[in-house]
Design a protein around this motif. Structure first.
Motif, PDB file in Angstrom:
ATOM      1  N   GLU A 280       3.945   2.033  -5.246  1.00  0.00           N
ATOM      2  CA  GLU A 280       4.425   3.418  -4.398  1.00  0.00           C
ATOM      3  C   GLU A 280       4.880   3.297  -2.800  1.00  0.00           C
ATOM      4  OE1 GLU A 280       2.169   7.176  -4.973  1.00  0.00           O
ATOM      5  OE2 GLU A 280       3.538   8.119  -5.579  1.00  0.00           O
ATOM      6  N   ASN A 281       4.159   1.903  -2.677  1.00  0.00           N
ATOM      7  CA  ASN A 281       4.010   1.061  -1.608  1.00  0.00           C
ATOM      8  C   ASN A 281       5.229   0.813  -1.122  1.00  0.00           C
ATOM      9  OD1 ASN A 281       3.604  -0.708   0.779  1.00  0.00           O
ATOM     10  ND2 ASN A 281       1.923  -1.025   1.099  1.00  0.00           N
ATOM     11  N   PRO A 282       6.224   1.013   0.537  1.00  0.00           N
ATOM     12  CA  PRO A 282       7.427   0.039   0.657  1.00  0.00           C
ATOM     13  C   PRO A 282       7.319  -0.788   0.401  1.00  0.00           C
ATOM     14  CG  PRO A 282       6.911   2.338   2.025  1.00  0.00           C
ATOM     15  CD  PRO A 282       5.883   2.039   1.292  1.00  0.00           C
ATOM     16  N   SER A 283       5.938  -2.071   0.600  1.00  0.00           N
ATOM     17  CA  SER A 283       5.851  -3.487   0.685  1.00  0.00           C
ATOM     18  C   SER A 283       5.721  -4.379  -0.313  1.00  0.00           C
ATOM     19  CB  SER A 283       4.624  -3.516   1.402  1.00  0.00           C
ATOM     20  OG  SER A 283       3.575  -3.230   0.845  1.00  0.00           O
ATOM     21  N   MET A 284       5.690  -3.212  -1.035  1.00  0.00           N
ATOM     22  CA  MET A 284       5.597  -4.081  -2.585  1.00  0.00           C
ATOM     23  C   MET A 284       6.834  -4.562  -3.567  1.00  0.00           C
ATOM     24  SD  MET A 284       2.210  -4.296  -4.029  1.00  0.00           S
ATOM     25  CE  MET A 284       2.228  -5.064  -2.749  1.00  0.00           C
ATOM     26  N   LEU A 285       6.772  -5.913  -3.699  1.00  0.00           N
ATOM     27  CA  LEU A 285       7.704  -6.578  -4.012  1.00  0.00           C
ATOM     28  C   LEU A 285       7.578  -6.857  -5.902  1.00  0.00           C
ATOM     29  CD1 LEU A 285      10.224  -8.734  -4.502  1.00  0.00           C
ATOM     30  CD2 LEU A 285       8.783  -9.648  -4.562  1.00  0.00           C
ATOM     31  N   ALA A 286       6.779  -6.616  -6.443  1.00  0.00           N
ATOM     32  CA  ALA A 286       6.103  -6.753  -7.819  1.00  0.00           C
ATOM     33  C   ALA A 286       4.754  -6.482  -8.403  1.00  0.00           C
ATOM     34  CB  ALA A 286       7.018  -8.016  -9.009  1.00  0.00           C
TER      35      ALA A 286
END
Length: 893
Positions: free
Chosen positions: A737-743
Motif C-alpha cells: 500500500e506504500n507508493p514507494s514499494m517496488l516489490a
C-alpha cells in the motif's frame, strides 16, 4: 504326431511348474512396467504440453514497454525480419472486489495465446468478463464483480463493474501458484481475466504477442526451437534498443513543441497583464492629480490587486512549466522487455524440468530393477533346464532331434517372458504415465494426458526379456544335449564341497556348531546361487534406499531452508526515488506489533556471466547495513563442517549450488552483472549451505569495493512474530500500500514451489518403492525356491535322519538369511551411490538436494528386505513340511 506330442509336453511343462512360470512372468511384468513406464512418461508429458500450446497458438515472444507500445513501436515490431504474426493488446492489474486478490485483466486475444473455455462462454458484450478457471471456487457464472484499480496504476479500464460470463484456462500460464509480480495487492498476481478490447481506454497498447516463421511447426522443447527463439529475441532487442532512443526523441520533441506553445501563450498573457498593470498605474496616477477621489482610487487599487494575483498565477505556471521542461530533459528512454516463453511463464520451464526429471529417473531406477529381474529370470530358466535332465534324455531316446527338444524350453521361456513383457508394456504405457502426470499436474494447469506408444522402448524391453529367458534355455539345453540319453537319465552330481577359509582358523571353526559349519560350507559350495542372492537382495535394497533417500532429500528442503538457514519472512524492496514521507511509513514497520525484527539491507537481483552454467542464473545479492545482527536473519554456515561463516570487509559468501554450477570455490573470483549490465567482481571467501535459490552475501564495505559505489539500503528484511501464510500475506498487502514499494518477496512463495515439487516426486517415488518391494518378494522367493529344488535330496536325507521340520527349514534358510544380510549391506553402498547420482542429476539449477544419508532410511530399507525374507520363510517351511522324502530319495542316481 511327434509335433503334437511335443506340444502336449510343452503345455504340461507350463502347467506342471506354474510357480516357476508365474515367477518369470512377474519378474518381467515388474521390470518392463517400470522400464517402459518411466521411459514414456517424460515424452508423454512433453507431448501433452506441445499439443496444448499448438492448439492455442502460444506466442513465441512477447514484448512490453514501460511507456506502452505506440503506433511507431507497433510498426517497428511488426517489421522485424522473420515475424509471422504480431498481435497487440491491453492489460491492467486490478483487485477483485474488496479482496486482496490481484489479477491481470487482458483484452481478448486474437489468434495467438488463446484461451480454453472451461465453462460458460467468451465475453461478447460490454461489461462481460471471463475469469481464470482456478477462481471458479470463489466466484460463479452470472455474478457481478467489481474491479478496483489502485492509485499506483494508470486507470485504463472504462468500467469497474463486470458480469462473469465464463471461466477460461490461459495458454500463457501453466503454473497454478505463480502468476508473477504486481504493484498492487500483496505484490503477487493470483490469476488472470479477459474482457473485450473496447473496455480499455488507452492511446497505447501494452503487450505485443509474436509468432515467427522459422519457429512454426517445431516442438517447443526441442533445441532448435530454443536456439531460434534466442536468435529472434536478440534480433528484436537490437531493433527495440534503437527504437527506444528514437521514441525518446519523438516524445521529447513533441513535449517541447507543446511546452513551447504553452510558453508562447504564457508570454502573451504575461505581456497583456504587464500592459494592463501599466495602464492602470498610469490611470491611477492621473486620477489622483485631477480628482483625488478616494472611491475612484479604491476601484483602481482593487483592479491592480486582481491583476497582481493573475500575475502571481502566471509566475506559478511559469515555474510549473520549467519543472515540466526539466522533467522532459531528464526523461529516460522507454525500456522494452522481450520475453520468450520461458521467461514469460515460470511454469513453462518448470513443467519440462519435471518431465526431464522423470527421464533421469528412467535411466537408473527401472534399469537397475529390470537388470535384477532379468538376472534372476536367467537363473530360473537355467535351473529349469537342469531339472529336466531326465526329460531331455527320454525325448532324445525317443528319437527327437536336439532342435525339437530345445523347442520345449525355448517356447516355455518365450511364452512366460513375452506374456510378462506384454502385460508390463501395456501397464507401463497406460498406468505409470498417468500416475506421474497426475502427480505433477497438481501444480500445473495441464490436463488430458496425451499417451504415446514408444515402439523403441517396447522393442528394447521385449528383446531384453527374451534374451533373459530364451537364450539361457537355448544355451543350457545345447550344452546338456551333448551328453547321451544314458547319462541324461542320471541326476547331475551335487556340488563338491571343499575346505573354506574359516576351517583354516581353528579357534573359530572349532567353536562353531555342526549346523553352522554346514551353512558356512554350503555358502561357498553353491557360489553362483550365493552371488545371485547377494546381487538380487542388494539390488532391491539399493532401490529402496535410493527411493526413501530421494523422498527425504526433497522433503527436508523446506524445513532446512526456512527453519535452520533463512529466518526472515519477507523482503520489501523500495523504488529508486522515495519521498521522505513514504520512507518514514516504511520505517514505521519496525514498531508494528506483527513484526518481530527487521533490518535495512541493499537488495539486488544479479545474473551470472560464466558460460559453464546452463544459461544465466538469477542471483539474489543481500548486503546488510548492520552486520552484527545479520545472523538473526540468515545463518551462514558450511554444510559439511557446520562452521559458521562471517562477512568480511572484502569478498563475498555465495550459496553452495551456485558454486557448483559455476565451478568455483573459496579463493576464486566471481563476476556478476545487474539488469543494466553493470558488473560486480568479487572474491569468494565462503560457500554457505543453501537448498533453494542462488545467493551472494556481502558486507557494506565489501559491496562498495565490488560495486565502486557507496552503500545504499533499498530494502527491508522482515521477520514476523507469527509467520503463518495468512500473516505473511497481510503484511505484504500492508507494505504494498506504500507508493514507494517496488516489490515484496515472500518466502511462502518459495515454500509453495517446493511443496508442489515434493508432491510430484513423492508420488513417483511411492510407485517405484512399491515396485522395489514387489521385486524383493519375487527375487527372494525365486532364489529360495531354486535353492530348495537344487538340494531336495539333501534335505530329504537330513529329514529322514531325524531333523525336525524347524531344523530342516533353518538348515537351508539360515543361508538365505545370512546372504540377505550380506546383500543388505551391499545394497546400502549401492543405494548411496544411486542416491548421489540422482540428487546430482534430478534437481533444477535453482535447487540443491541434501546429499546426506539418513540412518532411518537405511534401517527402514533393511527391515523391509529382511521382513520379506522372513515372511517367505513361512512358505518355505510349509513346503518342506510336505516334501515327498521317499520320492526324492528314490530319484535315479
Amino acid at each position: 504326431m511327434r509335433t503334437r506330442q511335443l506340444n502336449k509336453e510343452i503345455k504340461r511343462a507350463i502347467t506342471g511348474s506354474m510357480g516357476r512360470f508365474l515367477s518369470i512372468f512377474s519378474l518381467m511384468v515388474l521390470g518392463v512396467f517400470a522400464f517402459v513406464g518411466l521411459k514414456v512418461s517424460g515424452p508423454d508429458m512433453r507431448a501433452t504440453a506441445k499439443q496444448f500450446y499448438q492448439t492455442h497458438q502460444l506466442a513465441d515472444l512477447t514484448v512490453t514497454s514501460t511507456m506502452g507500445l505506440d503506433a511507431s513501436d507497433q510498426r517497428v515490431i511488426s517489421d522485424v525480419n522473420g515475424v509471422k504474426q504480431a498481435e497487440f493488446g491491453y492489460f491492467q492489474d486490478v483487485l477483485l472486489g474488496h479482496s486482496k486478490t490481484a489479477v491481470r485483466v487482458f483484452s481478448q486475444a486474437g489468434d495467438l495465446s488463446t484461451y480454453q473455455l472451461m465453462s460458460g462462454k467468451m465475453p461478447s458484450q460490454a461489461r462481460d468478463i471471463a475469469l481464470d478457471y482456478l477462481l471458479s471456487k470463489h466466484y460463479h457464472l452470472g455474478e457481478q464483480i467489481t474491479l478496483n484499480q489502485e492509485k499506483k496504476t494508470t486507470d485504463v479500464l472504462k468500467n469497474q463493474t463486470f458480469k462473469i460470463v465464463g471461466f477460461v484456462k490461459s495458454s500463457e500460464w501453466v503454473d497454478k501458484s505463480n502468476f508473477g509480480q504486481t504493484l498492487i495487492g500483496t505484490g503477487q498476481l493470483k490469476g488472470y481475466a479477459f474482457v473485450g478490447a473496447r473496455e480499455f481506454s488507452s492511446d497505447v497498447k501494452m503487450i505485443a504477442r509474436l509468432s515467427f516463421k522459422d519457429m512454426s511447426g517445431l516442438s517447443p522443447y526441442d533445441h532448435a526451437f530454443k536456439s531460434r527463439a534466442l536468435k529472434n529475441q536478440k534480433a528484436m532487442e537490437n531493433v527495440l534498443n534503437v527504437q527506444a532512443s528514437q521514441r525518446l526523441k519523438k516524445i521529447q520533441a513533441s513535449g517541447f513543441t507543446e511546452l513551447k506553445k504553452a510558453q508562447t501563450t504564457l508570454n502573451e498573457k504575461n505581456q497583456s497583464l504587464d500592459a494592463q498593470i501599466q495602464r492602470l498605474n498610469s490611470q491611477k496616477e492621473a486620477m489622483s492629480k485631477i480628482n483625488p477621489s478616494e472611491t475612484q482610487n479604491m476601484a483602481v487599487t482593487d483592479a491592480l490587486k486582481s491583476l497582481d494575483d493573475a500575475k502571481a498565477q502566471l509566475v506559478s505556471a511559469q515555474s510549473h512549466l520549467e519543472v515540466q521542461k526539466n522533467t522532459l530533459r531528464a526523461m529516460k528512454a522507454p525500456v522494452y522487455t522481450v520475453n520468450d516463453r520461458n521467461s514469460a511463464d515460470s511454469g513453462y520451464q518448470t513443467f519440462v524440468d519435471n518431465s526431464t526429471r522423470i527421464d533421469t529417473l528412467s535411466n537408473i531406477f527401472p534399469v537397475v530393477l529390470f537388470a535384477i529381474a532379468a538376472l534372476v529370470s536367467l537363473t530360473t530358466m537355467t535351473r529349469f533346464v537342469e531339472e529336466e535332465r531326465s526329460s531331455l534324455g527320454l525325448l532324445k531316446a525317443l528319437g527327437y532331434t536336439n532342435r525339437q527338444i530345445r523347442r520345449k524350453f525355448m517356447v516355455y521361456g518365450f511364452v512366460s517372458a513375452t506374456l510378462g513383457a506384454l502385460v508390463g508394456a501395456i501397464l507401463g504405457h497406460l498406468i505409470l504415465p498417468k500416475i506421474v502426470f497426475n502427480a505433477y499436474s497438481a501444480s500445473s494447469t495441464f490436463s488430458d494426458l496425451k499417451l504415446l506408444f514408444s515402439l523403441k522402448w517396447t522393442v528394447v524391453a521385449f528383446v531384453i526379456a527374451l534374451l533373459c529367458s530364451v537364450f539361457p534355455a537355448y544355451w543350457t539345453t545345447r550344452e546338456t544335449l551333448r551328453e547321451g540319453p544314458s547319462r541324461l537319465f542320471l541326476a547331475k552330481a551335487p556340488k563338491v564341497g571343499s575346505r573354506i577359509f574359516l576351517e583354516r582358523v581353528p579357534f573359530i571353526w572349532k567353536k562353531m556348531s555342526f549346523t553352522y559349519k554346514v551353512t558356512a560350507r554350503n555358502l561357498f559350495r553353491y557360489k553362483k546361487r550365493m552371488l545371485m542372492t547377494i546381487v538380487g537382495v542388494a539390488g532391491c535394497t539399493a532401490l529402496l534406499v535410493m527411493g526413501f533417500e530421494i523422498r527425504d532429500s526433497i522433503a527436508g528442503l523446506s524445513v532446512r531452508q526456512f527453519g535452520s538457514i533463512i529466518h526472515y519472512d519477507l523482503i520489501a524492496v523500495e523504488k529508486d526515488h522515495v519521498s521522505k514521507t513514504d520512507e518514514k511509513k516504511l520505517d514505521a514497520v519496525s514498531t508494528d506489533s506483527k513484526v518481530k525484527r527487521d533490518a535495512d539491507i541493499h537488495f539486488e537481483v544479479l545474473s551470472s556471466l560464466t558460460a559453464s552454467a546452463d544459461g544465466k542464473q538469477p542471483v539474489q545479492m543481500i548486503v546488510p547495513k548492520d552486520q552484527t545482527s545479520f545472523s538473526k536473519f540468515v545463518s551462514l554456515q558450511n554444510r559439511t563442517s557446520q562452521k559458521q561463516l562471517t562477512l568480511g570487509r572484502k569478498g563475498a559468501v555465495i550459496s553452495e549450488k551456485l558454486a557448483k554450477l559455476l565451478h568455483v570455490r573459496v579463493g576464486d573470483h566471481l563476476t556478476l552483472e545487474n539488469e543494466n549490465h553493470k558488473r560486480y567482481q568479487m572474491n569468494i571467501t565462503g560457500i554457505t549451505e543453501m537448498y533453494m535459490g542462488h545467493y551472494v552475501f556481502m558486507s557494506a564495505s565489501a559491496y562498495e569495493k565490488s560495486a565502486h559505489a557507496s552503500f545504499d539500503a533499498n530494502a527491508k528484511m522482515i521477520e514476523l512474530v507469527h509467520p503463518s501464510d495468512k500473516n505473511v500475506e497481510s503484511m505484504a498487502y500492508q507494505l504494498m500500500e506504500n507508493p514507494s514499494m517496488l516489490a515484496v518477496s515472500k518466502n511462502t512463495d518459495l515454500k509453495t514451489t517446493i511443496q508442489s515439487f515434493l508432491y510430484g516426486i513423492n508420488s513417483v517415488m511411492v510407485v517405484l518403492i512399491v515396485c522395489a518391494i514387489l521385486l524383493a518378494v519375487v527375487v527372494i522367493y525365486n532364489l529360495t525356491n531354486i535353492n530348495v529344488s537344487e538340494r531336495i535330496r539333501e534335505l530329504s536325507t537330513i529329514k529322514v535322519l531325524g531333523f525336525y521340520d524347524r531344523e530342516v527349514t533353518l538348515y537351508i534358510y539360515r543361508e538365505t538369511i545370512l546372504l540377505s544380510v550380506f546383500g543388505i549391506f551391499a545394497g546400502f553402498l549401492l543405494g548411496a551411490y544411486f542416491h548421489r547420482v540422482i540428487i546430482t542429476m534430478l534437481p533444477t539449477d535453482l535447487v540443491m538436494f541434501s546429499p546426506n544419508l539418513a540412518w532411518k532410511n537405511l534401517l527402514l530399507s533393511a527391515v523391509i528386505t529382511m521382513a520379506t525374507t522372513l515372511l517367505l520363510s513361512v512358505m518355505v517351511h510349509y513346503k518342506l513340511k510336505h516334501v515327498d522324502m521317499l520320492g526324492a530319495l528314490k530319484a535315479i542316481d
